[in-house]
Design a protein around this motif. Sequence first.
Motif, PDB file in Angstrom:
ATOM      1  N   GLY A 136     135.711  44.030  31.839  1.00 39.07           N
ATOM      2  CA  GLY A 136     134.772  42.973  32.184  1.00 39.07           C
ATOM      3  C   GLY A 136     133.367  43.366  31.812  1.00 39.07           C
ATOM      4  O   GLY A 136     132.864  43.038  30.735  1.00 39.07           O
ATOM      5  N   ALA A 137     132.709  44.118  32.690  1.00 38.81           N
ATOM      6  CA  ALA A 137     131.304  44.479  32.492  1.00 38.81           C
ATOM      7  C   ALA A 137     131.073  45.264  31.210  1.00 38.81           C
ATOM      8  O   ALA A 137     130.229  44.903  30.382  1.00 38.81           O
ATOM      9  N   VAL A 138     131.820  46.358  31.015  1.00 36.02           N
ATOM     10  CA  VAL A 138     131.557  47.229  29.868  1.00 36.02           C
ATOM     11  C   VAL A 138     131.889  46.539  28.553  1.00 36.02           C
ATOM     12  O   VAL A 138     131.102  46.566  27.600  1.00 36.02           O
ATOM     13  N   MET A 139     133.046  45.902  28.472  1.00 37.52           N
ATOM     14  CA  MET A 139     133.461  45.283  27.220  1.00 37.52           C
ATOM     15  C   MET A 139     132.501  44.178  26.803  1.00 37.52           C
ATOM     16  O   MET A 139     132.091  44.082  25.634  1.00 37.52           O
ATOM     17  N   TYR A 186     127.441  39.605  33.901  1.00 36.74           N
ATOM     18  CA  TYR A 186     128.184  38.406  33.515  1.00 36.74           C
ATOM     19  C   TYR A 186     129.627  38.749  33.150  1.00 36.74           C
ATOM     20  O   TYR A 186     130.559  38.010  33.488  1.00 36.74           O
ATOM     21  N   GLY A 187     129.807  39.868  32.437  1.00 30.86           N
ATOM     22  CA  GLY A 187     131.167  40.256  32.063  1.00 30.86           C
ATOM     23  C   GLY A 187     132.056  40.475  33.271  1.00 30.86           C
ATOM     24  O   GLY A 187     133.216  40.068  33.289  1.00 30.86           O
ATOM     25  N   ALA A 188     131.512  41.118  34.310  1.00 25.35           N
ATOM     26  CA  ALA A 188     132.285  41.339  35.535  1.00 25.35           C
ATOM     27  C   ALA A 188     132.590  40.014  36.227  1.00 25.35           C
ATOM     28  O   ALA A 188     133.711  39.778  36.694  1.00 25.35           O
ATOM     29  N   LEU A 189     131.582  39.126  36.284  1.00 27.38           N
ATOM     30  CA  LEU A 189     131.796  37.824  36.923  1.00 27.38           C
ATOM     31  C   LEU A 189     132.811  36.990  36.153  1.00 27.38           C
ATOM     32  O   LEU A 189     133.649  36.304  36.750  1.00 27.38           O
ATOM     33  N   ALA A 190     132.726  37.025  34.824  1.00 28.65           N
ATOM     34  CA  ALA A 190     133.678  36.265  34.013  1.00 28.65           C
ATOM     35  C   ALA A 190     135.093  36.768  34.205  1.00 28.65           C
ATOM     36  O   ALA A 190     136.058  35.992  34.272  1.00 28.65           O
ATOM     37  N   ALA A 191     135.247  38.112  34.319  1.00 26.63           N
ATOM     38  CA  ALA A 191     136.575  38.682  34.556  1.00 26.63           C
ATOM     39  C   ALA A 191     137.107  38.255  35.917  1.00 26.63           C
ATOM     40  O   ALA A 191     138.296  37.951  36.075  1.00 26.63           O
ATOM     41  N   ALA A 192     136.227  38.222  36.928  1.00 23.02           N
ATOM     42  CA  ALA A 192     136.656  37.781  38.261  1.00 23.02           C
ATOM     43  C   ALA A 192     137.011  36.302  38.254  1.00 23.02           C
ATOM     44  O   ALA A 192     137.994  35.880  38.875  1.00 23.02           O
ATOM     45  N   ALA A 193     136.227  35.503  37.517  1.00 25.14           N
ATOM     46  CA  ALA A 193     136.491  34.061  37.469  1.00 25.14           C
ATOM     47  C   ALA A 193     137.793  33.741  36.751  1.00 25.14           C
ATOM     48  O   ALA A 193     138.421  32.722  37.009  1.00 25.14           O
ATOM     49  N   ALA A 194     138.205  34.640  35.856  1.00 22.40           N
ATOM     50  CA  ALA A 194     139.454  34.411  35.126  1.00 22.40           C
ATOM     51  C   ALA A 194     140.676  34.584  36.023  1.00 22.40           C
ATOM     52  O   ALA A 194     141.779  34.196  35.654  1.00 22.40           O
ATOM     53  N   ALA A 195     140.467  35.156  37.213  1.00 23.10           N
ATOM     54  CA  ALA A 195     141.563  35.339  38.164  1.00 23.10           C
ATOM     55  C   ALA A 195     141.128  34.804  39.523  1.00 23.10           C
ATOM     56  O   ALA A 195     140.945  35.554  40.474  1.00 23.10           O
ATOM     57  N   PRO A 196     140.921  33.478  39.640  1.00 23.69           N
ATOM     58  CA  PRO A 196     140.425  32.926  40.905  1.00 23.69           C
ATOM     59  C   PRO A 196     141.425  33.111  42.031  1.00 23.69           C
ATOM     60  O   PRO A 196     142.629  33.189  41.816  1.00 23.69           O
ATOM     61  N   VAL A 197     140.904  33.215  43.209  1.00 29.12           N
ATOM     62  CA  VAL A 197     141.730  33.438  44.396  1.00 29.12           C
ATOM     63  C   VAL A 197     141.885  32.122  45.151  1.00 29.12           C
ATOM     64  O   VAL A 197     140.905  31.433  45.423  1.00 29.12           O
TER      65      VAL A 197
END
Length: 385
Positions: free
Chosen positions: A261-264, A340-351
């Motif tokens: 997420g963040a790093v990539m 943003y990368g971390a948030l986008a990764a989290a949003a891709a797997a909504p709970v």
Amino acid sequence: MNAGVPPLPTGTRLLHIGPHKTGTTSIQGALFAAKDAMPEHGVVFPADSRHPMEAVLAACARPGMIGNTQPTERHWQRLVDQVKATGRRTSVISSEFFADAPDDETIARVVEELGGERVHVLITLRPLARIMPSQWQQYVQNGLRMGYENWLERMLKKAPYEKPNPSFWRRHRHDRLVERWARVAGPERLTVVVVDDRDRGHLMRTFEQLLGLPDNLLQPVPDAANRSLTLAETEMLRKLNMEFRGNGLPDELYSQLVRYGAVMHMKNACAPGPQDVKISTPQWAVEAAAEIGAEMAGRIGGMGVRILGDPALLSVVPQPAEVLPGEPLIAPEVAAQALYGALAAAAAAPVRHSAPAKARTVHQTSSKELVRVLGHRCLKRLRRR
């Protein structure tokens, strides 16, 4: 530099074992990009991806990256079957994780199952002084929390030089690496290539010569995701690792939100500029690395293996890098892209909430608890997937 080097015999299975940070990603990208063109010249790249990492980790009895799919024997057997399917044609397999093979028995299994006497091992080497900063920031990308100078002290001054990364000298004590593989494959079936960083095309041309490919068929493939982090980026990530581990969050979450997420996203979206401070190795460590490099080059030269390139490069002491004054600062844009990368990764797997939330606002909850709750929710969703 390699004038007069003949191609390997037709039907050879060229096994490139790295180690890490010696041009492996670059050559893997070039081979995979030329996958459809090489068969015309009698060479096959028998893998579905640029780097069959899970297969090699399984063969070498190594765990997967933190939070990633665990390697299994099925991954390895698939690669073996793909290599066998190449028949009598020449083939090439590349993975730096072969260098992590723990013992002669594992090496013997790899060599035997990939073709026995048809296997020719290729090892690429670079000076330790160039490898160490790159390897440290890669370890940080995998969760390391130790600062660079402290890490150098552990790797160079504190026997048995195994903590915090026991894999480092397993990979980069290059004389012992060559010795292990030559002992199993035979020195006549092992080639060492000393990579010359002054000649960016040297490694590509060497592979073309050994495989009997036309000049310039192998070309570098731009890969922003493989770039090294700057000092400021690495320090930001190292501090994040400390917070992540301090809160006891799971490995799966680290893999999803941080590494991929963040790093990539940060690496793909932001290119370092001339004002960005690179990781600088202190002079004492550079000199210690050059001394070890000279010892390794001397031992390799007496092993009877073929050496392409200049072994003296392994012991060169580079000029001290200019150190910019002041503390390295991360640009707001870089920090924003990482977030943003971390948030986008989290949003891709909504709970999906299965029960109403308790009547408590975010402001009434500690940041530590918020991070833990978010982590467990994302992990729950990942496990469902």
